[in-house]
Write a protein that holds these residues in place. Structure first.
Motif, mmCIF file in Angstrom:
data_model
loop_
_atom_site.group_PDB
_atom_site.id
_atom_site.type_symbol
_atom_site.label_atom_id
_atom_site.label_comp_id
_atom_site.label_asym_id
_atom_site.label_seq_id
_atom_site.Cartn_x
_atom_site.Cartn_y
_atom_site.Cartn_z
ATOM 1 N N HIS A 217 0.842 -1.201 0.000
ATOM 2 C CA HIS A 217 0.000 0.000 0.000
ATOM 3 C C HIS A 217 0.883 1.259 0.000
ATOM 4 C CE1 HIS A 217 -3.830 2.088 1.513
ATOM 5 N NE2 HIS A 217 -2.901 3.017 1.640
ATOM 6 N N HIS B 154 1.884 4.246 -2.868
ATOM 7 C CA HIS B 154 1.818 5.702 -2.668
ATOM 8 C C HIS B 154 3.109 6.355 -3.156
ATOM 9 C CE1 HIS B 154 -1.977 6.462 -0.809
ATOM 10 N NE2 HIS B 154 -1.760 5.708 0.253
ATOM 11 N N HIS C 281 -5.884 8.107 -3.138
ATOM 12 C CA HIS C 281 -6.258 6.708 -3.379
ATOM 13 C C HIS C 281 -7.070 6.598 -4.660
ATOM 14 C CE1 HIS C 281 -5.641 6.393 1.099
ATOM 15 N NE2 HIS C 281 -4.822 5.484 0.618
ATOM 16 N N GLU D 90 -2.595 10.628 6.050
ATOM 17 C CA GLU D 90 -3.925 10.532 5.474
ATOM 18 C C GLU D 90 -4.998 10.883 6.495
ATOM 19 O OE1 GLU D 90 -4.108 6.625 3.897
ATOM 20 O OE2 GLU D 90 -2.608 7.095 2.361
HETATM 21 ZN ZN LIG Z 1 -3.064 5.032 1.641
#
Ligand SMILES: [Zn+2]
Ligand SMILES: [Zn+2]
Length: 164
Positions: A66, A70, A79, A118
């Motif tokens: 993940h 990014h 996202h 985030e």
């Molecule tokens: Zn993320």
């Protein structure tokens, strides 16, 4: 439970495979509410030491993918579709295990500060917000950039299935 030394080795291997290892580095952090972070400012991927000791190795592998996605997609991608296709391309399957993340999965507004933290909201923020992890007072240098995403029926079903 994941062995921290193995997590570190795996993170370094993923960085070497997908990113420039002379630019990107890996470290553990002490976060308790999120598993991983991609810090674009200092080009570092971090994983929570605290959560790494509670997740199994597959889950940690997904957290790393993940964050690597990014790093590849860049901070503006959030996202969105670009991040999603990169993430899927390197093997991220989006399995969520942590209850906090299940709630976040369904929040339509995703914000990211310049350092890559985030933030999630169910409604559009009505005024500019600075990242509370980067600064205690409002500061335009730490402004959160908000993007709206579509939550598909499939994502709703997945979130409620994994919440059980
Ligand atoms: Zn993320
Ligand atoms: Zn921040």
């Amino acid at each position: 439970m994941a062995d921290l030394e193995r997590v570190r080795v795996e993170a370094k291997n993923l960085i070497a495979r997908h990113l420039d290892p002379t630019v990107w580095s890996f470290a553990f952090d002490n976060a308790k509410t999120r598993a991983g972070l991609c810090n674009y400012g200092i080009k570092r991927i971090t994983v929570s030491r605290y959560l790494a000791s509670r997740y199994d190795e597959n889950e940690i592998h997904q957290v790393l993918l993940h964050e690597v996605a990014h790093a590849l997609a860049g901070p503006r991608a959030g996202h969105g579709p670009k991040w999603r296709s990169i993430a899927a391309g390197i093997g991220y399957v989006g399995k969520r295990t942590h209850s906090g993340e299940i709630a976040n999965d369904l929040a339509p507004w995703i914000g990211m500060c310049p350092a890559g933290h985030e933030h999630y909201r169910y409604r559009r923020p009505t005024r500019p917000l600075a990242c509370g992890l980067c600064t205690r007072r409002f500061s335009p240098r730490h402004l959160i950039d908000w993007q709206k995403r579509e939550i598909t029926q499939a994502e709703r079903r997945r979130a409620s299935a994994s919440a059980r």
